[in-house]
Scaffold this motif. Structure first.
Motif, short mmCIF file in Angstrom:
data_model
loop_
_atom_site.label_atom_id
_atom_site.label_comp_id
_atom_site.label_asym_id
_atom_site.label_seq_id
_atom_site.Cartn_x
_atom_site.Cartn_y
_atom_site.Cartn_z
N LEU A 114 0.82 -1.21 0.00
CA LEU A 114 0.00 0.00 0.00
C LEU A 114 0.85 1.25 0.00
O LEU A 114 0.55 2.23 -0.68
N VAL A 115 1.92 1.24 0.76
CA VAL A 115 2.80 2.40 0.78
C VAL A 115 3.51 2.57 -0.55
O VAL A 115 3.69 3.67 -1.04
N ALA A 116 3.89 1.46 -1.16
CA ALA A 116 4.54 1.54 -2.47
C ALA A 116 3.62 2.20 -3.48
O ALA A 116 4.05 3.01 -4.29
N SER A 117 2.37 1.87 -3.43
CA SER A 117 1.40 2.47 -4.34
C SER A 117 1.31 3.97 -4.11
O SER A 117 1.30 4.76 -5.05
N ALA A 118 1.25 4.39 -2.85
CA ALA A 118 1.17 5.82 -2.53
C ALA A 118 2.45 6.53 -2.96
O ALA A 118 2.42 7.65 -3.46
N THR A 119 3.60 5.88 -2.76
CA THR A 119 4.86 6.49 -3.14
C THR A 119 4.97 6.65 -4.65
O THR A 119 5.44 7.66 -5.15
N ALA A 135 2.67 7.24 -6.74
CA ALA A 135 1.84 8.35 -7.18
C ALA A 135 2.41 9.69 -6.73
O ALA A 135 2.19 10.71 -7.35
N GLY A 136 3.19 9.68 -5.64
CA GLY A 136 3.62 10.94 -5.07
C GLY A 136 5.06 11.32 -5.31
O GLY A 136 5.51 12.33 -4.79
N GLY A 137 5.84 10.54 -6.04
CA GLY A 137 7.22 10.92 -6.30
C GLY A 137 8.20 10.00 -5.62
O GLY A 137 7.88 8.87 -5.28
N SER A 138 9.43 10.49 -5.38
CA SER A 138 10.50 9.63 -4.89
C SER A 138 10.73 9.74 -3.40
O SER A 138 11.65 9.14 -2.88
N GLY A 139 9.95 10.50 -2.67
CA GLY A 139 10.13 10.65 -1.23
C GLY A 139 9.65 9.44 -0.47
O GLY A 139 9.10 8.50 -1.01
N GLY A 140 9.87 9.48 0.88
CA GLY A 140 9.42 8.40 1.74
C GLY A 140 7.96 8.56 2.11
O GLY A 140 7.40 9.65 2.03
N THR A 141 7.35 7.45 2.50
CA THR A 141 5.94 7.45 2.88
C THR A 141 5.76 6.52 4.07
O THR A 141 6.36 5.45 4.12
N ASN A 142 4.93 6.93 5.03
CA ASN A 142 4.53 6.07 6.13
C ASN A 142 3.04 5.79 6.00
O ASN A 142 2.28 6.68 5.63
N LEU A 143 2.64 4.56 6.34
CA LEU A 143 1.24 4.20 6.27
C LEU A 143 0.89 3.28 7.43
O LEU A 143 1.65 2.36 7.74
N GLY A 202 12.39 -0.64 2.09
CA GLY A 202 12.16 0.02 3.37
C GLY A 202 12.00 -1.00 4.47
O GLY A 202 12.51 -2.11 4.39
N GLN A 203 11.27 -0.58 5.52
CA GLN A 203 11.02 -1.49 6.63
C GLN A 203 9.63 -1.26 7.20
O GLN A 203 9.04 -0.20 7.04
N ALA A 204 9.11 -2.31 7.85
CA ALA A 204 7.81 -2.23 8.51
C ALA A 204 8.01 -2.43 10.00
O ALA A 204 8.88 -3.18 10.42
N ARG A 205 7.20 -1.75 10.78
CA ARG A 205 7.14 -1.92 12.24
C ARG A 205 5.74 -2.38 12.57
O ARG A 205 4.78 -1.76 12.14
N ASP A 206 5.61 -3.48 13.32
CA ASP A 206 4.27 -3.96 13.63
C ASP A 206 4.16 -4.49 15.05
O ASP A 206 5.16 -4.82 15.68
N ARG A 207 2.90 -4.55 15.53
CA ARG A 207 2.61 -5.08 16.86
C ARG A 207 1.27 -5.79 16.85
O ARG A 207 0.40 -5.49 16.04
N GLU A 208 1.11 -6.74 17.77
CA GLU A 208 -0.12 -7.53 17.86
C GLU A 208 -1.29 -6.74 18.39
O GLU A 208 -1.14 -5.93 19.31
N LEU A 209 -2.47 -6.99 17.82
CA LEU A 209 -3.73 -6.48 18.36
C LEU A 209 -4.56 -7.63 18.92
O LEU A 209 -5.56 -7.40 19.59
N ARG A 221 -4.92 -10.48 14.51
CA ARG A 221 -4.90 -9.10 14.02
C ARG A 221 -3.63 -8.40 14.44
O ARG A 221 -3.10 -8.66 15.50
N LEU A 222 -3.18 -7.47 13.59
CA LEU A 222 -1.95 -6.74 13.83
C LEU A 222 -2.07 -5.32 13.32
O LEU A 222 -2.73 -5.07 12.31
N ALA A 223 -1.47 -4.39 14.04
CA ALA A 223 -1.35 -3.00 13.57
C ALA A 223 0.09 -2.81 13.11
O ALA A 223 1.01 -3.32 13.72
N PHE A 224 0.27 -2.06 12.03
CA PHE A 224 1.63 -1.87 11.53
C PHE A 224 1.81 -0.55 10.84
O PHE A 224 0.86 0.04 10.35
N ARG A 225 3.06 -0.10 10.83
CA ARG A 225 3.48 1.11 10.13
C ARG A 225 4.58 0.72 9.17
O ARG A 225 5.58 0.12 9.54
N LEU A 226 4.40 1.12 7.92
CA LEU A 226 5.43 0.86 6.92
C LEU A 226 6.17 2.14 6.63
O LEU A 226 5.55 3.18 6.41
N GLU A 227 7.49 2.06 6.64
CA GLU A 227 8.37 3.19 6.29
C GLU A 227 9.01 2.82 4.97
O GLU A 227 9.95 2.03 4.91
#
Length: 152
Positions: free
Chosen positions: A18-23, A25-33, A132-139, A143-149
């Motif tokens: 999902l972050v790759a898709s947003a990136t 569309a938005g250029g070469s910068g970083g994205t968090n999701l 990049g890298q992803a950070r995640d934790r259990e819900l 189920r899991l919540a995560f942030r992709l950098e």
């Protein structure tokens, strides 16, 4: 095979797509999701001797990824159990625009804390060049919540 480790890697892969898709569309910068994921199936496909959890076991996990309750993709992955209570996992996320691959190690010297970190190692189609890298934790158990950098 530890369910949390597999789930963490699977969901991190989903976030990567999902972050790759947003990136893209938005250029070469970083994205968090920030996203959530749900495991829909898992099992041990190879139970090496001795029976039960042991080095050489191979397991799989599949699931769905959501962005604010809307389904945005699915994942599948395989983990191999290694000596010293460690695992090596590889996951693929499929989206309409292509695929993303994530690799992760778990156990002593790798992901052992409440937040797991996984490497985004590449993609195809709209996600070619993603990393990049992803950070995640259990819900919960499935189920899991995560942030992709993600960067390109």
């Amino acid at each position: 095979m530890k369910h949390r480790q597999i789930l963490a890697a699977c969901l991190a892969l989903a976030v990567a797509a999902l972050v790759a898709s947003a990136t893209a569309a938005g250029g070469s910068g970083g994205t968090n999701l920030d996203l959530t994921g749900t495991v829909t199936g898992s099992g041990v496909s190879l139970d090496a001797k001795p029976a039960g959890p042991s080095p050489g076991d191979v397991g799989y996990e599949v699931g769905l990824v959501y962005d604010h309750g809307k389904r945005v993709g699915r994942f599948q992955g395989v983990c191999t159990t290694l000596p010293r209570a460690s695992q090596q996992c590889s996951f693929t996320l499929g989206l309409a625009g292509g695929q993303l691959v994530i690799e992760a190690g778990y156990g002593p010297g790798f992901n052992t804390g409440s937040t797991a970190l996984e490497a985004i190692v590449g993609g195809t189609g709209a996600y070619a060049g993603a990393h990049g890298q992803a950070r995640d934790r259990e819900l919960g158990n499935t189920r899991l919540a995560f942030r992709l950098e993600l960067t390109r």
